[in-house]
Design an enzyme around this catalytic site. Structure first.
Site, PDB file in Angstrom:
ATOM      1  N   SER A 265      -9.746  91.095 -25.326  1.00  0.00           N
ATOM      2  CA  SER A 265      -9.032  91.816 -26.383  1.00  0.00           C
ATOM      3  C   SER A 265      -7.791  92.503 -25.820  1.00  0.00           C
ATOM      4  O   SER A 265      -7.619  92.623 -24.609  1.00  0.00           O
ATOM      5  CB  SER A 265      -9.946  92.872 -27.001  1.00  0.00           C
ATOM      6  N   LYS A 266      -6.969  92.976 -26.735  1.00  0.00           N
ATOM      7  CA  LYS A 266      -5.746  93.697 -26.361  1.00  0.00           C
ATOM      8  C   LYS A 266      -6.111  94.917 -25.495  1.00  0.00           C
ATOM      9  O   LYS A 266      -5.448  95.222 -24.517  1.00  0.00           O
ATOM     10  CB  LYS A 266      -5.036  94.138 -27.646  1.00  0.00           C
TER      11      LYS A 266
END
Length: 513
Positions: A265-266
């Protein structure tokens, strides 16, 4: 009839920056298309207008362009199947949803959001699957439970409604996935998904099946998060009478966090200090900026090579491929079923490999803006010499300049560890003698000439050359490690070397521990 030509599509939603996992999906589609002399199509699935983010469409196009993924048909390129934005195709979807209603394969549903919530709570309380399906639909407000007159009246009155697919009970849905083999699901485990929303926009399910059919898509290569939706899409192809031209499916493995626990994920990138987006992205709502591979100094071809091997394995464990070689070697049959762990050290390694192989002029053009920003007035040939010496030791082109700043400016500080450990009472005296011996050399002296003079001075003064190497390096560069020492001195030139040695003897003094 021969095999149909290969036509693949990358169909992102412009709801934010393109995640590196999405880039890999685009890359696999592109490699497959090029290998089979097929077409790579960019289609923007912007049917969810509430999540549309300004600038996201441009970001997607720029990301693909930076990586060298050329688009054959798309919003900017045009093609035989325009338009390539789903929002601009809106009028064409309704007819397919209504065709299914006429065939009793879909129905109008007038339920309010409150009624849907009550239905879910009721089913959960009874320990049943909270889904709008072949069982629960019979207790809801839809064209299957209401009289034909009431349905007609509601439609004419303009009541809100959605169109849902009418799935049969206890039917087996089977399809073959190139990556996963046979997938078999019972319609009892599926629900009557919405095909057309209340605002007249199609859902992803209807739009992507209709578009793939109309655009002649031969293979749907997408992330495994779409695998649960695939049986529904297979049913839609069947219901619409398109089963014979249904594309082949290939659902790609997830990109996992470096520790393998869950999808990358970011937040992982921000936390662990590596980009998860191809280009830097600034959120238009919050103003928050996320790092990108391009701005971090990665070469696009290194990123392409790294991404290709995240989920696809070669037959011979080879790791470095040009784009042309990837096109030749890539195969969906060697794509793994299990998720691929992202490894930031490997990303560095790939970039370093490309840095070492690239023509010096290419690396120069990469670092030229940095040199200008730093105000260094040096010719290309000089900078290329620095790059050549430094690139074995760094991972990014910019670091050949930043770590090699002593090639461009005199040192203002000297490595304290080396000074405290290596400086003796006679060190400055020896350095001055070395300086004098260098002064006698021609301006264009070779690395070997500097080394010979240095050894002669050490022998004449009864000191071991090894004991003076680090003081010499620190005096000239300020650093304890760096480029090969004799090549560094020859590249700087005689006068600079002499001046720096003299300056160091004035600034560094021996102190008894």
């Amino acid at each position: 009839m021969g095999e149909k030509s290969v036509r693949v599509r990358f169909a992102p939603s412009p709801t934010g920056p393109l995640h590196i996992g999405g880039v890999r999906t685009a890359l696999y589609n592109y490699l497959f298309a090029r290998q089979n002399n097929g077409a790579f199509i960019l289609r923007l699935e912007d049917t969810d207008q509430t999540r549309f983010v300004p600038g996201a469409e441009q970001y997607i196009k720029e990301s693909l362009e930076w990586l060298g993924i050329e688009i054959d048909e798309g919003p900017d390129q045009g093609g035989d199947h325009t338009p390539y934005r789903q929002s601009e195709r809106k009028p064409m979807y309704r007819q397919y949803a209504e065709r299914l209603i006429k065939q009793d394969l879909a129905y109008y549903a007038f339920d309010t959001s409150e009624e849907l919530d009550q239905m879910r709570k009721r089913l959960e309380a009874s320990k049943m699957q909270a889904a709008y399906d072949s069982v629960s639909r019979m207790s809801m407000k839809n064209s299957l439970t209401l009289s034909a007159d009431e349905v007609k009246e509601r439609l004419e009155r303009g009541d809100d409604y959605v169109i849902r697919i009418k799935l049969p009970r206890k039917e087996e849905v089977r399809f073959h996935d190139i990556v996963r083999g046979w997938v078999v699901v019972s319609t009892n485990q599926m629900d009557d998904k919405v095909l057309l929303k209340a605002d007249g926009m199609p859902t992803y399910h209807l739009a992507n099946v209709v578009d793939d059919y109309l655009m002649g898509i031969s293979h749907v290569i997408r992330g495994e998060e779409w695998l649960p939706s695939a049986p529904l899409h297979v049913m839609l192809y069947k219901f619409l009478g398109w089963e014979d031209s249904m594309p082949e499916f290939a659902h790609l493995p997830l990109l996992l966090k470096p520790d393998g626990n869950g999808k990358l994920s970011k937040r992982d990138g921000d936390r662990l200090g590596f980009p998860v987006f191809p280009l830097q992205w600034t959120d238009p709502k919050t103003g928050e900026t996320s790092s990108g591979y391009r701005e971090s100094g990665y070469f696009p071809d290194a990123v392409m090579n790294m991404l290709a091997l995240l989920g696809w394995h070669t037959s011979d464990n080879r790791e470095i491929f040009t784009k042309e070689e990837l096109i030749k070697e890539f195969s969906l049959s060697r794509v793994s079923k299990s998720g691929a762990k992202f490894d930031v050290q490997k990303a560095y390694w790939f970039n370093q490999q490309y840095l070492q192989k690239k023509p010096l002029s290419d690396v120069y053009s990469t670092v030229k803006p940095l040199i200008d920003d730093l105000g260094y007035e040096v010719c290309q040939e000089y900078v290329e010499g620095v790059i050549d010496m430094m690139r074995e030791k760094v991972q990014f082109a910019k670091d050949t300049i930043l770590d090699g700043k002593y090639f461009f400016e005199d040192p203002t500080e000297y490595d304290e560890k080396v000074v405290s450990k290596k400086w003796q009472e006679n060190t400055n005296e020896i350095l001055l003698k070395i300086s004098n011996s260098f002064k006698a050399l021609p301006e264009t002296a070779s690395p070997e000439q500097y080394e010979e003079n240095f050894i002669s001075v050490c022998e004449e003064n009864g000191v071991k050359p090894g004991s003076q190497m680090q003081p010499l390096r620190v005096a000239i560069s300020g650093q304890g490690v760096g480029a090969p020492i004799w090549e560094m001195i020859a590249h700087l030139g005689r006068d600079y070397a002499v001046d720096r040695l003299n300056a160091a003897t004035e600034k560094i003094s021996f102190s008894n521990p």
